[in-house]
Design a protein around this motif. Structure first.
Motif, PDB file in Angstrom:
ATOM      1  N   ARG A 151       3.182  10.746  -3.134  1.00  0.00           N
ATOM      2  CA  ARG A 151       3.520   9.366  -2.797  1.00  0.00           C
ATOM      3  C   ARG A 151       4.110   8.648  -4.010  1.00  0.00           C
ATOM      4  NH1 ARG A 151       2.099   4.987  -4.451  1.00  0.00           N
ATOM      5  NH2 ARG A 151       0.396   5.871  -5.638  1.00  0.00           N
TER       6      ARG A 151
ATOM      7  N   PHE B  52       7.677   7.075  -4.459  1.00  0.00           N
ATOM      8  CA  PHE B  52       7.764   5.639  -4.729  1.00  0.00           C
ATOM      9  C   PHE B  52       8.672   5.373  -5.931  1.00  0.00           C
ATOM     10  CE2 PHE B  52       6.418   1.726  -6.784  1.00  0.00           C
ATOM     11  CZ  PHE B  52       6.330   0.841  -5.722  1.00  0.00           C
TER      12      PHE B  52
ATOM     13  N   ILE C 117       6.538   2.612  10.007  1.00  0.00           N
ATOM     14  CA  ILE C 117       5.641   1.640   9.377  1.00  0.00           C
ATOM     15  C   ILE C 117       4.235   1.735   9.956  1.00  0.00           C
ATOM     16  CG2 ILE C 117       7.510  -0.005   8.879  1.00  0.00           C
ATOM     17  CD1 ILE C 117       6.468  -1.733  11.146  1.00  0.00           C
TER      18      ILE C 117
ATOM     19  N   THR D 110       4.873  -5.924  -3.621  1.00  0.00           N
ATOM     20  CA  THR D 110       4.327  -4.603  -3.904  1.00  0.00           C
ATOM     21  C   THR D 110       2.811  -4.664  -3.939  1.00  0.00           C
ATOM     22  OG1 THR D 110       6.263  -4.140  -5.260  1.00  0.00           O
ATOM     23  CG2 THR D 110       4.376  -2.694  -5.554  1.00  0.00           C
TER      24      THR D 110
ATOM     25  N   ASN E 130       1.447   1.028  -8.869  1.00  0.00           N
ATOM     26  CA  ASN E 130       2.047   0.469  -7.659  1.00  0.00           C
ATOM     27  C   ASN E 130       1.850   1.430  -6.501  1.00  0.00           C
ATOM     28  OD1 ASN E 130       2.934  -1.823  -8.917  1.00  0.00           O
ATOM     29  ND2 ASN E 130       4.968  -1.001  -9.377  1.00  0.00           N
ATOM     30  N   ILE E 131       1.387   0.925  -5.378  1.00  0.00           N
ATOM     31  CA  ILE E 131       1.116   1.814  -4.240  1.00  0.00           C
ATOM     32  C   ILE E 131       2.281   1.859  -3.268  1.00  0.00           C
ATOM     33  CG2 ILE E 131      -0.402   2.255  -2.275  1.00  0.00           C
ATOM     34  CD1 ILE E 131      -2.683   1.073  -3.953  1.00  0.00           C
ATOM     35  N   ASP E 132       2.776   0.683  -2.854  1.00  0.00           N
ATOM     36  CA  ASP E 132       3.895   0.690  -1.906  1.00  0.00           C
ATOM     37  C   ASP E 132       4.550  -0.684  -1.874  1.00  0.00           C
ATOM     38  OD1 ASP E 132       5.662   1.670  -0.031  1.00  0.00           O
ATOM     39  OD2 ASP E 132       4.308   1.476   1.682  1.00  0.00           O
ATOM     40  N   GLU E 133       5.799  -0.684  -1.452  1.00  0.00           N
ATOM     41  CA  GLU E 133       6.478  -1.939  -1.146  1.00  0.00           C
ATOM     42  C   GLU E 133       6.137  -2.309   0.283  1.00  0.00           C
ATOM     43  OE1 GLU E 133      10.612  -1.289  -1.955  1.00  0.00           O
ATOM     44  OE2 GLU E 133      10.326  -1.497  -4.118  1.00  0.00           O
TER      45      GLU E 133
ATOM     46  N   LEU F 122       5.574  -5.635   3.491  1.00  0.00           N
ATOM     47  CA  LEU F 122       5.740  -7.007   3.976  1.00  0.00           C
ATOM     48  C   LEU F 122       4.353  -7.524   4.327  1.00  0.00           C
ATOM     49  CD1 LEU F 122       8.822  -6.634   6.352  1.00  0.00           C
ATOM     50  CD2 LEU F 122       8.780  -7.804   4.139  1.00  0.00           C
TER      51      LEU F 122
ATOM     52  N   SER G 256       2.281  -4.754   6.273  1.00  0.00           N
ATOM     53  CA  SER G 256       3.147  -3.764   6.903  1.00  0.00           C
ATOM     54  C   SER G 256       3.688  -2.846   5.810  1.00  0.00           C
ATOM     55  CB  SER G 256       4.276  -4.503   7.624  1.00  0.00           C
ATOM     56  OG  SER G 256       5.205  -3.599   8.145  1.00  0.00           O
TER      57      SER G 256
ATOM     58  N   HIS H  70       4.742   1.440   4.516  1.00  0.00           N
ATOM     59  CA  HIS H  70       5.342   2.654   5.046  1.00  0.00           C
ATOM     60  C   HIS H  70       4.277   3.427   5.833  1.00  0.00           C
ATOM     61  CE1 HIS H  70       8.436   1.796   1.955  1.00  0.00           C
ATOM     62  NE2 HIS H  70       9.236   2.281   2.886  1.00  0.00           N
ATOM     63  N   GLY H  71       4.706   4.086   6.895  1.00  0.00           N
ATOM     64  CA  GLY H  71       3.746   4.699   7.816  1.00  0.00           C
ATOM     65  C   GLY H  71       3.216   6.043   7.357  1.00  0.00           C
TER      66      GLY H  71
ATOM     67  N   ILE I 127      -0.675   6.355   2.081  1.00  0.00           N
ATOM     68  CA  ILE I 127      -0.494   4.965   1.650  1.00  0.00           C
ATOM     69  C   ILE I 127      -1.526   4.058   2.312  1.00  0.00           C
ATOM     70  CG2 ILE I 127       1.062   2.979   1.860  1.00  0.00           C
ATOM     71  CD1 ILE I 127       3.380   4.911   1.365  1.00  0.00           C
TER      72      ILE I 127
END
Lengths: 454, 454
Positions: free
Chosen positions: A144, A148, B20, B55, B62-65, B67, B86, B88-89, B93
């Motif tokens: 991941r 990323f 997502i 983020t 940092n794990i993910d971008e 919303l 919301s 990434h699916g 994550i």
């Protein structure tokens, strides 16, 4: 064929019964289209990044109460107007809502089409777009993080920068050609060589990172080998059972259990069922057998098990000679430590054997540490740049080879037009990585592997 | 035990790899908590129903971008402050984000806890909360519509209204008791009777609707019966294969294929594998066998197959006599129409037989129409009130029975205190439906059946 003016629609969340599901729309008319099936506020007059409660209807039939999120161009993932409809997580509802959207002119998105539009609209380059797919399927936290980092830019900027400098040289050399017979040299050959060396240094570090990047993304194909009754199955079960005992504690995040896979330090080790190998009663005798040999060669790591209760030191050293010839990284594991004498243990430890008892689970952690030490990896960190994508790796190698030809050409004094051709070739391969050079086939090939809704 | 001050968290979308995934947080501190792991705008100063890009981080990792959508009390599903992330699916994550939320003080939500909080905070009554679970698992559009109508209010308001009027009478009668020996009558007995009749009329229409509601929600257990070689398996395959050929055309909305289920006019017909029945070589002879009988009794519909090529008219009429005794709705199907003579066909049609050829697929649509005509159903429409929930059905019946006792008591002139007790009993059952009367056990029982994240 596909017009960017079309409004595309797809389910964006995983399919199945759940609390909520999200249906995604993108295209310049997507907000007007959503308005046609929405009872609530007038969506077309609302601000971007706002959420609105209402009912989705098909004529006089109410389908569901939903939340609608609005994203106005260019402030959306695709840089187009976009809408997300958050409905109850029922396949029947999702189907009914998509059906009514289709009725009003939307069309079903193809796999990866949202991300493809984001790429075509300049949200990110191709390598970053590919990272979006990678981050979704990442099976470990390291994978991941690597995805990323790539999504955040990774090598993209540096490659684009180096490519621009190379383009500059290519232009100068092509300019020289325009002057034909005049023997001018706008592009200083020494500066060009310096640039190429600089580019190659960077390319080689990226190419080199693929060894680790590939391991992180795809795991390590591992084989446990050894004579019959050395304890191969027992060791496999010991390694796997510990893994299986670690059950994910957070609902909805359990990975599908993959047979014969062990997660260790953020890397997955996939134990290969080398049927050919297992059938062979004596690995050392059979080393010449082509099929077994092939199976072992496919492995990236061999755990070779010696039976301390059966083999003498001399026999073990002879076995090791045979394994060495495979040219695959291996770990020498002495099993049944409880049945070896102190002198043997001392000697083997000195010779780098890992001594365990698979059945009594002695020293298993030590073996795991040893396995991990074969892969110089800690956590993948913020900003670490790793190449994990085979396509990128191949383009990087092709670029590097083309640059070798440029250097070779300069050394052998080839004419400017051939030089220009080789440089253009390098630029082509380099551009393929970030998508500055693309073909429809390339894009189709990349995005068709995405999931629908992404 | 669970404090409403706690921030609860869960994955709200289906698990699995997808574009997502949405993680849901609720509780008064949920926005502050989200802010702790979010790089981007200051979420705590943003308006409700707004979406923010940023983020999610765990310290310097940092794990993910993502919303982030904000919902401020009372304008959220739970009527508490709520946040939807919301991301990434990817299960990896989702797990990492939930882990970091737990680290900062959130706790995992129990099944249905979001909806339970919504109920406890007065968003809707208990029957409506239950409809939220029903709408998610609805397998047909009719079931979805029935659940939607119930979610929108259904019988809730009417029941609450009638219950309030009954409470008024109960109070008056209890007031009479305070006056003890004085023999006053605040509650006019005639008016009470009138009210009870009014309530019972409504209750009975609801109780009656359960026949259809249950069929819509749970499907119709159906048995194909008949003598050996009458063509039972052939008919089953013919009915099922047509169904299986209808593949869902919208990705992500395919229902899991359920063995032996046919969707017809928005109702699912589940063909029961009545093992006992299939073993019996002659259904008519075996009619006395308890086990076969029981299997047939479990069915809500029997398709009884007569073999036109083997049986005479007389034999068929004799067979029908036996079936009648089962007291289960049945359809008389004459199979192998191609091998019957014109006179027989004419006679059987006059007697209400459906004549088909299962193998040649003759008249199958006619049979389907006949099957559907047994259930007086068109589309469930906007506002149709149907009881689909067994718990509601039982409470409605208990209420009705208690009201019968009130009426009976009045007729036999029982004293006010007994009358008051029976009325209180009715009120109790009535209140259980909408949740005005609840116990922790009842709530736990209802919400534990929800999915996590709902």
């Amino acid at each position: 064929m596909n017009s960017p003016d079309e409004t595309i629609v797809a389910l964006a969340t995983a399919q199945g019964v759940s609390a909520i599901a999200v249906i995604r729309l993108s295209g310049k008319d997507s907000i007007e289209l959503a308005q046609k099936i929405f009872k609530g506020k007038d969506l077309t007059t609302q601000a971007t990044h706002t959420i609105h409660f209402g009912t989705i209807h098909d004529g006089d039939r109410n389908i569901d109460e939903v939340l609608v999120s609005l994203f106005k161009a260019p402030n959306s993932f695709t840089k187009e107007n976009s809408v997300e409809i958050s409905c109850h997580g029922s396949p029947v509802i999702v189907k009914e809502i998509i059906k009514v959207l289709l009725k009003h002119g939307a069309r079903l998105a193809t796999p990866g089409e949202f991300t493809k539009r984001a790429f075509l609209n300049g949200r990110f380059d191709l390598a970053q777009a590919e990272a979006v797919a990678d981050i979704i399927v990442a099976e470990t936290d390291n994978a991941r993080q690597a995805a990323f980092n790539q999504m955040r830019g990774g090598f993209s900027k540096e490659i684009q920068h180096l490519r621009e400098e190379l383009i500059h040289f290519a232009s100068l050399i092509e300019l020289e050609l325009d002057f034909g017979e005049e023997d001018v040299e706008f592009a200083k050959r020494d500066d060009l060589k310096k640039l190429i060396h600089q580019i190659q240094t960077y390319l080689r570090s990226l190419i080199h990172s693929f060894d680790l990047g590939n391991v992180i993304k795809n795991g390590v194909p591992t084989v446990i080998a050894g004579k019959p009754n050395a304890g191969k199955s027992t060791l496999l079960n010991t390694l796997l059972n510990e893994e299986k005992a670690i059950v994910s504690e957070i609902p909805g995040t359990t990975r599908d259990v993959i047979e014969d896979e062990m997660l260790l330090g953020g890397i997955s080790f996939r134990f290969m069922d080398t049927a050919g190998l297992r059938e062979t009663t004596d690995i050392v005798e059979a080393i010449g057998v082509a099929r077994t040999y092939e199976n072992l060669r496919k492995a990236s790591l061999i755990l070779y098990l010696f039976d301390l209760s059966q083999s003498s030191l001399d026999e073990m050293y002879k076995e090791e000679e045979a394994i060495k010839k495979l040219n695959v990284p291996y770990i020498k594991v002495g099993n049944k430590i409880d049945r070896a004498d102190a002198a043997t243990i001392k000697q083997l430890e000195a010779d780098g054997f890992v001594l365990i008892s698979a059945s009594q689970k002695t020293n298993i952690q030590h073996l795991k540490d040893k396995i991990l030490s074969h892969f110089h990896i800690g956590e993948v960190k913020q900003g670490d740049v790793l190449v994990t994508n085979l396509r990128h790796y191949q383009s990087l190698k092709q670029t590097n080879d083309a640059l070798d030809r440029v250097l070779g050409g300069m050394d052998s004094g080839i004419t400017g037009d051939f030089l220009a051709m080789d440089i253009r070739q390098s630029l082509h391969y380099l551009g393929e990585i970030t998508g500055q050079v693309t073909t429809d086939d390339l894009l189709d090939n990349i995005f068709s592997k995405f999931c629908i809704g992404k």
